[in-house]
Design a protein around this motif. Structure first.
Motif, short mmCIF file in Angstrom:
data_model
loop_
_atom_site.label_atom_id
_atom_site.label_comp_id
_atom_site.label_asym_id
_atom_site.label_seq_id
_atom_site.Cartn_x
_atom_site.Cartn_y
_atom_site.Cartn_z
N PHE A 171 57.88 -43.21 -26.67
CA PHE A 171 59.06 -42.65 -26.00
C PHE A 171 58.88 -41.16 -25.73
CE2 PHE A 171 63.18 -40.57 -25.95
CZ PHE A 171 63.91 -41.38 -25.09
N ASN A 172 59.18 -40.75 -24.50
CA ASN A 172 59.13 -39.33 -24.15
C ASN A 172 59.95 -39.10 -22.89
OD1 ASN A 172 57.14 -39.22 -21.67
ND2 ASN A 172 56.22 -40.61 -23.16
N ALA A 173 60.03 -37.87 -22.42
CA ALA A 173 60.88 -37.52 -21.29
C ALA A 173 60.45 -38.19 -20.00
CB ALA A 173 60.91 -36.01 -21.10
N THR A 174 59.17 -38.48 -19.85
CA THR A 174 58.65 -39.11 -18.64
C THR A 174 57.82 -40.32 -19.03
OG1 THR A 174 58.54 -36.96 -17.53
CG2 THR A 174 57.31 -38.77 -16.53
N MET A 175 58.36 -41.52 -18.77
CA MET A 175 57.66 -42.75 -19.13
C MET A 175 57.22 -43.45 -17.85
SD MET A 175 60.05 -43.93 -22.35
CE MET A 175 58.91 -45.17 -22.97
N ASP A 176 55.97 -43.27 -17.49
CA ASP A 176 55.41 -43.83 -16.26
C ASP A 176 55.41 -45.35 -16.34
OD1 ASP A 176 53.87 -44.63 -14.09
OD2 ASP A 176 52.36 -43.05 -14.36
N PRO A 177 56.08 -46.04 -15.40
CA PRO A 177 56.13 -47.50 -15.44
C PRO A 177 54.76 -48.16 -15.29
CG PRO A 177 57.02 -46.68 -13.37
CD PRO A 177 56.85 -45.49 -14.27
N LYS A 178 53.77 -47.39 -14.81
CA LYS A 178 52.43 -47.95 -14.66
C LYS A 178 51.67 -47.98 -15.99
CE LYS A 178 52.05 -46.29 -9.88
NZ LYS A 178 51.31 -45.40 -8.96
N ILE A 179 52.22 -47.31 -16.99
CA ILE A 179 51.58 -47.28 -18.31
C ILE A 179 52.28 -48.28 -19.23
CG2 ILE A 179 51.10 -45.87 -20.34
CD1 ILE A 179 50.93 -43.45 -18.51
N ASP A 180 51.53 -49.20 -19.78
CA ASP A 180 52.07 -50.21 -20.68
C ASP A 180 52.31 -49.57 -22.05
OD1 ASP A 180 52.68 -52.37 -22.26
OD2 ASP A 180 50.92 -53.56 -21.71
N ILE A 181 53.57 -49.32 -22.38
CA ILE A 181 53.85 -48.65 -23.66
C ILE A 181 53.52 -49.54 -24.84
CG2 ILE A 181 55.58 -47.14 -22.65
CD1 ILE A 181 57.72 -48.85 -24.01
N GLY A 182 53.38 -50.85 -24.60
CA GLY A 182 52.95 -51.74 -25.67
C GLY A 182 51.53 -51.45 -26.12
N ASN A 183 50.75 -50.85 -25.24
CA ASN A 183 49.39 -50.45 -25.59
C ASN A 183 49.32 -48.99 -25.99
OD1 ASN A 183 48.24 -52.98 -25.04
ND2 ASN A 183 48.07 -52.50 -22.85
N LYS A 184 50.28 -48.17 -25.52
CA LYS A 184 50.24 -46.73 -25.79
C LYS A 184 50.82 -46.37 -27.15
CE LYS A 184 51.64 -42.25 -23.85
NZ LYS A 184 52.37 -41.57 -22.77
N ALA A 185 51.92 -47.00 -27.54
CA ALA A 185 52.57 -46.66 -28.81
C ALA A 185 51.69 -47.05 -29.99
CB ALA A 185 53.92 -47.36 -28.91
N THR A 186 51.78 -46.27 -31.05
CA THR A 186 50.98 -46.53 -32.25
C THR A 186 51.82 -47.00 -33.43
OG1 THR A 186 51.13 -44.21 -32.91
CG2 THR A 186 49.22 -44.86 -31.55
N CYS A 187 53.14 -46.93 -33.31
CA CYS A 187 54.02 -47.44 -34.36
C CYS A 187 55.37 -47.77 -33.74
CB CYS A 187 54.18 -46.45 -35.52
SG CYS A 187 55.14 -44.95 -35.12
N THR A 188 56.18 -48.50 -34.48
CA THR A 188 57.51 -48.85 -34.03
C THR A 188 58.48 -48.81 -35.20
OG1 THR A 188 58.88 -50.57 -32.99
CG2 THR A 188 57.07 -51.33 -34.37
N THR A 189 59.74 -48.54 -34.91
CA THR A 189 60.77 -48.56 -35.95
C THR A 189 61.37 -49.94 -36.11
OG1 THR A 189 62.63 -48.01 -34.47
CG2 THR A 189 61.35 -46.16 -35.38
N CYS A 190 60.89 -50.92 -35.34
CA CYS A 190 61.43 -52.27 -35.38
C CYS A 190 60.69 -53.14 -36.40
CB CYS A 190 61.35 -52.91 -34.00
SG CYS A 190 62.32 -52.04 -32.74
N SER A 191 61.35 -54.17 -36.87
CA SER A 191 60.76 -55.02 -37.91
C SER A 191 59.53 -55.76 -37.42
CB SER A 191 61.80 -56.01 -38.43
OG SER A 191 62.23 -56.87 -37.39
#
Length: 336
Positions: A55-75
């Motif tokens: 998550f950040n101020a500019t999230m390019d829809p061409k970038i898959d955040i499922g591959n970019k993120a390194t952790c999640t607050t979800c279970s």
């Protein structure tokens, strides 16, 4: 501690249990909105955000955040999506604003703030139709901060008598003090046009056939024929510390406002950016029951560790609201 999906109550559950229910701790609380105001720092009002740390101020829809993120607050560790809503404030009689804290929903352990996330097929108990997962780059919103009347049965509030209270629901803020706080509920639309991962207003590519609550949704129209998961959010706001009516407005009106200065509550809204890893969500939607299918989980402690630094250097707890943006002033933190 591992989390498991659970029903709201036995009356709502059936053997098929066609839904996911899980908790997501708070990732950040700040003025950013990469969907409505991409790149703007700060955005118009404060949001509470959960999910992956891409998550950040500019999230390019061409970038898959499922591959970019390194952790999640979800279970579920394979859910690196982001979900966010506005933040609730208490407006004291003297005009000062105070951020309302959040607390975890039932059965979610010592989660830090955050919200409960649902992914349903058609309702709690229907697991018979094909449900198509969202795609990388998909995003949507529900509701609008400019709304001044009830226009969506999926946007509701519950005055909590205890943590398990679920009814009745109202379209606006409760009028009296709530013994266990206020739950804000957001149901996203679940019918897709089958073409666009987004639209200019972040809503036209989707269509809602929801009828409110967790009841069966109607059939998707020909304009939006693809049934996608019904995403719903529940946020528990701990308003109990503000239940002293001597602090409320002199006319007795309810004192809670969203961070864009909405005291009626009709402008409640939420944002979603898809970020599940690989085919995890589709695999789950195809499973019977929906509850499991091998999704990887993490402990509450691990979820609580994931966060992002604020891009906005300002206090957010004791503030004044000016126009449609939040301007903080430490000198007005006392309620009396």
């Amino acid at each position: 501690m591992k989390w498991i999906s659970v029903a709201l109550g036995l009356a709502l559950a059936a053997p098929s249990q066609a839904y996911l229910r899980f908790g997501c701790a708070t990732l950040s609380v700040q003025r950013l909105d990469p969907l409505v105001e991409p790149g703007k720092v700060p955005s118009a009002h404060v949001h509470q955000i959960v999910g992956g740390n891409a998550f950040n101020a500019t999230m390019d829809p061409k970038i898959d955040i499922g591959n970019k993120a390194t952790c999640t607050t979800c279970s579920f560790t394979e859910d690196l999506s982001n979900y966010w809503t506005a933040v609730m404030y208490f407006k004291a009689r003297n005009g000062s604003y105070h951020r309302v804290p959040q607390y975890p929903n039932a059965l979610l352990g010592n989660l830090v703030g955050g919200m409960t996330v649902y992914y349903l097929q058609q309702d709690f108990n229907t697991n018979k139709q094909k449900v198509t997962s969202f795609k990388p780059g998909f995003r949507m919103t529900v509701g609008s901060p400019t709304s001044t009347k009830d226009g969506n049965p999926g946007l509701r509030y519950t005055c909590l008598q205890d943590v398990m209270t679920r009814f009745p629901e109202t379209a606006d803020f409760p009028k009296s003090p709530c013994p266990a706080g206020i739950m804000a509920i957001h149901h996203f639309p679940a019918c897709w046009d089958g073409k666009n991962l987004d639209s200019p207003n972040h809503q036209d590519h989707m269509y809602s056939t929801g009828k409110g609550g967790f009841v069966a949704a109607g059939a998707c129209p020909s304009s939006h024929p693809v049934r996608m998961p019904q995403v719903a959010l529940e946020t528990m706001w701990n308003t109990t510390m503000f239940n002293d009516k001597s602090l409320w407005p002199a006319d007795g009106s309810q004192p809670f406002v969203w961070s864009y200065d909405d005291s009626k509550g009709y402008g409640t809204h939420a944002d979603y950016v898809f970020g599940w890893k690989g085919d995890a969500l589709q695999r789950t939607m195809d499973s019977t029951p929906l509850l499991s299918n091998g999704l990887k989980t993490q402990s509450v402690a691990e979820a609580n560790k994931c966060n992002v630094k604020s891009s906005v250097n300002e206090p957010i707890d004791g503030c004044e609201l000016m126009g449609l943006f939040l301007c903080c002033d430490n000198s007005r933190r006392n309620m009396n």
